[in-house]
Design a protein around this motif. Structure first.
Motif, PDB file in Angstrom:
ATOM      1  N   GLN A 139      22.446 -34.627 -60.635  1.00  0.00           N
ATOM      2  CA  GLN A 139      21.181 -34.419 -61.323  1.00  0.00           C
ATOM      3  C   GLN A 139      21.436 -33.926 -62.732  1.00  0.00           C
ATOM      4  O   GLN A 139      22.499 -33.409 -63.035  1.00  0.00           O
ATOM      5  N   TYR A 140      20.430 -34.085 -63.579  1.00  0.00           N
ATOM      6  CA  TYR A 140      20.573 -33.584 -64.943  1.00  0.00           C
ATOM      7  C   TYR A 140      19.316 -32.836 -65.335  1.00  0.00           C
ATOM      8  O   TYR A 140      18.197 -33.260 -65.034  1.00  0.00           O
ATOM      9  N   GLN A 141      19.532 -31.704 -66.039  1.00  0.00           N
ATOM     10  CA  GLN A 141      18.414 -30.865 -66.453  1.00  0.00           C
ATOM     11  C   GLN A 141      17.439 -31.655 -67.331  1.00  0.00           C
ATOM     12  O   GLN A 141      17.839 -32.240 -68.332  1.00  0.00           O
ATOM     13  N   LEU A 142      16.164 -31.624 -66.962  1.00  0.00           N
ATOM     14  CA  LEU A 142      15.150 -32.354 -67.709  1.00  0.00           C
ATOM     15  C   LEU A 142      15.059 -31.844 -69.140  1.00  0.00           C
ATOM     16  O   LEU A 142      14.897 -32.615 -70.088  1.00  0.00           O
ATOM     17  N   TYR A 143      15.184 -30.502 -69.300  1.00  0.00           N
ATOM     18  CA  TYR A 143      15.011 -29.913 -70.619  1.00  0.00           C
ATOM     19  C   TYR A 143      16.026 -30.453 -71.623  1.00  0.00           C
ATOM     20  O   TYR A 143      15.709 -30.753 -72.762  1.00  0.00           O
ATOM     21  N   ARG A 144      17.271 -30.597 -71.132  1.00  0.00           N
ATOM     22  CA  ARG A 144      18.304 -31.117 -72.039  1.00  0.00           C
ATOM     23  C   ARG A 144      18.005 -32.556 -72.444  1.00  0.00           C
ATOM     24  O   ARG A 144      18.238 -32.962 -73.579  1.00  0.00           O
ATOM     25  N   LEU A 145      17.492 -33.327 -71.469  1.00  0.00           N
ATOM     26  CA  LEU A 145      17.101 -34.697 -71.801  1.00  0.00           C
ATOM     27  C   LEU A 145      16.007 -34.686 -72.865  1.00  0.00           C
ATOM     28  O   LEU A 145      16.007 -35.497 -73.799  1.00  0.00           O
ATOM     29  N   ALA A 146      15.058 -33.724 -72.711  1.00  0.00           N
ATOM     30  CA  ALA A 146      13.959 -33.636 -73.661  1.00  0.00           C
ATOM     31  C   ALA A 146      14.497 -33.335 -75.067  1.00  0.00           C
ATOM     32  O   ALA A 146      14.002 -33.867 -76.059  1.00  0.00           O
ATOM     33  N   ILE A 147      15.543 -32.478 -75.138  1.00  0.00           N
ATOM     34  CA  ILE A 147      16.127 -32.174 -76.445  1.00  0.00           C
ATOM     35  C   ILE A 147      16.693 -33.441 -77.077  1.00  0.00           C
ATOM     36  O   ILE A 147      16.491 -33.706 -78.272  1.00  0.00           O
ATOM     37  N   ILE A 148      17.386 -34.228 -76.250  1.00  0.00           N
ATOM     38  CA  ILE A 148      17.929 -35.484 -76.775  1.00  0.00           C
ATOM     39  C   ILE A 148      16.785 -36.342 -77.304  1.00  0.00           C
ATOM     40  O   ILE A 148      16.864 -36.929 -78.395  1.00  0.00           O
ATOM     41  N   GLY A 149      15.679 -36.369 -76.541  1.00  0.00           N
ATOM     42  CA  GLY A 149      14.512 -37.139 -76.970  1.00  0.00           C
ATOM     43  C   GLY A 149      13.975 -36.648 -78.300  1.00  0.00           C
ATOM     44  O   GLY A 149      13.695 -37.447 -79.204  1.00  0.00           O
TER      45      GLY A 149
END
Lengths: 306, 327
Positions: A139-149
């Protein structure tokens, strides 16, 4: 080594790269347009994080905090530009380095005075808590994905701002010939203040976003600042494209180095030495990459015309 | 060259005398603290004299001289630790606590490290040079932190101050005199260098590198040599600094240290013979006076520094001794 772990580390590297891009974009823009080297850029990063943490704690909303961080960092940037930086454009780089070094001392001690020496904490907003499944398990932290976004959105936004708007046109003109656009009637000092505040706001945004992953404390901007310098030196000072490329390169190389070097070295070295050498080597890796790139391209990969 | 005594020469002699007389008097009055304070001034001044060769004479704004300051410190720390534990260094070479040997190691190591760093950094100029020297210093800093054999983040204690033949270095005054003598040597080297043919080429490389190249002198070689000499002197000061505090830590390598070294030069006056001495005096006294009044002394240091950069160009030497004279 599973694929999921590899993807996770790659995403971590990308996330670091995106943060560095937010810092480096402002630095490189300020250098490109005004010819100024700004060591105090890390202070705006810190200011953004502190503003976000304070406002989020007071209002209970991360989002209001995020807006506050943008406003606070941009305001700090504008004030600093008008009070100090404006006097430095005509000076040599040594004076700029020293004056902005002095600003760091003032910002750091001032923040410590206002907020104390204890770190503040910032929670990840409920909307972005949790994790998303990765292909190959894990799994991957959603928040980190959001930062990439956010980083991707900012990169596109900056591209559009610079290539499609009147402000962007002036910024480009300022990069190629400062005297001429002043002669053509553009209010150059307002333009400088706007560019400086924009750069500061990007740094503040980065600080606020990272603040939820780490603790918010005095001095948090300095390691990021130095990495951002490495980024813009690799990318070519003054080039936003270079900053983006350099940031992702540094982020991924740093993260993957820390992840892969121990495994690679364990094949050739006894275990007792692996941790020692790989730890030391991984922490030096991006600087080695920088040295290699500069040995072949002394002005970076995407240097603007001198 | 006119042989009149300039205001600068008088100021220089005054500063040199002041730095000698105050600790002597303090020692007579049994105030060892002030002797240590003066030693700190002498050592920091020596480090800045080193940087002043690159920055003042050569116009090379190295923002990474903490690397050499720290390497010198680690040379002293590592040799002393090995000697203390009676372990040979490597290949059975014995360690030592003799200061001259330690200084030699510090100077040689710094010179060897400065050559590749300088060779890569000098391919660039201006802001690139500032940032690259900073990045290289950071690289060494992170290396020191992540290498646990010599203390890692905690640094390295020197349990007994290293020795100098015939001198009791554990006493503050003799150790001060050693540092003071080395400072004078460093200043003499700076002065000789500045007036030599090499110095002329270095000045020319700063002022107009293209013209220098046109008369047949490669600016790169001149600059690299100056950078290495500069690093070696700063490294020597680092070894003394470690002995002064009996402690070596990664903070000696940190970029704040690089910034402080530049600050010393600018406070005193860039490129002036006694600029670093005046700057170090001012800085250490600020630190001492402000530190006694408020915990937040760095805030005020920042404000003072900002004022000096914006309004008092030329530093203390510029104020006291007037504008730099040529010839």
């Amino acid at each position: 080594m599973s694929t999921a772990l590899l993807i996770e580390q790659l995403l971590n590297g990308l996330q670091l790269g995106v943060m560095l891009f937010l810092m480096a974009a402002g630095l490189t823009l300020i250098f490109g347009v005004m010819g100024l080297i700004n060591l105090a850029h890390g202070s705006f990063y810190m200011a953004g994080a502190f503003a976000c943490a304070t406002v989020a704690a007071a209002t209970g909303s991360f989002w209001i905090g995020l807006i506050a961080s943008l406003i606070a960092a941009a305001a700090a940037g504008a004030i600093v530009e008008m009070a100090v930086i404006r006097r430095l454009y005509e000076r040599d780089h040594l004076d700029q380095v020293l004056a902005t070094f002095a600003l760091i001392l003032i910002f750091s001690e001032g923040t410590r005075w206002l907020f104390g020496s204890f770190p503040l904490y910032l929670d990840i907003p409920p909307l972005l808590q949790g994790a998303v499944p990765l292909p190959g398990g894990g799994q991957y932290q959603l928040y980190r994905l959001a930062i990439i976004g956010v980083g991707i959105v900012v990169a596109i936004g900056l591209y559009l701002l610079i290539s499609r708007t009147r402000l962007g046109m002036r910024i480009r003109a300022g990069e190629s010939d400062r005297e001429m656009i002043a002669a053509l009637g553009v209010d150059i000092s307002t333009l400088y203040t706007v560019v400086f505040a924009l750069g500061a706001a990007l740094a503040g945004l980065a600080g606020a976003l990272v603040g939820a992953l780490q603790s918010v404390q005095v001095g948090m901007g300095e390691p990021v600042l130095i990495l951002a310098f490495v980024v813009i030196v690799i990318g070519g000072i003054g080039s936003i494209k270079g900053a983006l490329f350099g940031a992702v390169l540094v982020g991924v190389v740093d993260t993957m180095g820390r992840f892969l070097l121990p495994q690679a070295l364990s094949l050739v070295l006894p275990p007792s030495q692996t941790a020692l050498i790989s730890g030391a080597l991984a922490s030096m890796l991006i600087y080695i990459v920088m040295a290699l790139i500069l040995a072949f391209r002394p002005t970076g990969l995407f240097a603007a015309q001198p | 060259m006119r042989q009149t005594v300039t205001r600068e020469a008088i100021t220089n002699a005054g500063l040199a005398l002041l730095l000698l007389v105050v600790p002597l008097a303090a020692s007579v009055m049994d105030e060892p603290f002030y002797v240590t304070l003066a030693t700190r001034i002498a050592v920091l001044a020596l480090a800045a004299v080193g940087l002043n060769i690159a920055l003042g004479l050569g116009g090379l704004v190295s923002f990474g001289h903490a690397a050499f300051f720290g390497l010198g410190g680690y040379a002293a720390g590592i040799l002393a630790t090995h000697a203390f534990n009676a372990e040979p260094l490597f290949l059975g070479i014995p360690a030592t606590t003799s200061m001259p040997a330690i200084w030699l190691v510090a100077v040689v190591v710094c010179g060897l490290v400065a050559l590749p760093i300088g060779a890569i950094s000098l391919r660039t100029s201006g802001v690139y040079f500032i940032m690259i020297t900073l990045a290289f210093a950071q690289m060494i800093y992170y290396f020191a932190i992540s290498w646990p054999a010599y203390g890692g983040q905690d640094g390295l204690s020197i349990y007994v101050r290293n020795t100098f033949p015939g001198v009791n270095t554990a006493q503050p005054l003799p150790f001060f005199l050693i540092c003071y003598a080395l400072l004078l040597l460093g200043l003499a080297l700076f002065w000789a260098l500045s007036g030599s043919r090499f110095g002329a080429a270095l000045h020319a490389a700063r002022q107009n590198a293209t013209r220098l190249a046109a008369v047949g002198i490669a600016p790169f070689n001149i600059r690299l040599t100056a950078f290495a000499i500069s690093a070696m002197i700063t490294g020597l000061a680092g070894a003394l600094f470690a002995d002064l505090n009996r402690f070596t830590s990664p903070s000696m390598l940190s970029w704040h240290m690089s910034g402080e070294l530049i600050v010393l030069i600018i406070l005193g006056g860039k490129g002036r013979l006694f600029g670093p001495v005046a700057g170090a005096m001012l800085y250490v006294l600020f630190e001492f006076a402000l530190g006694g009044i408020t915990e937040r002394w760095q805030l005020f240091l920042g404000l003072i520094l900002l004022g000096v950069v914006l309004f008092a160009r030329g530093g203390l030497m510029g104020l006291v001794a007037g504008k730099e004279r040529y010839g």
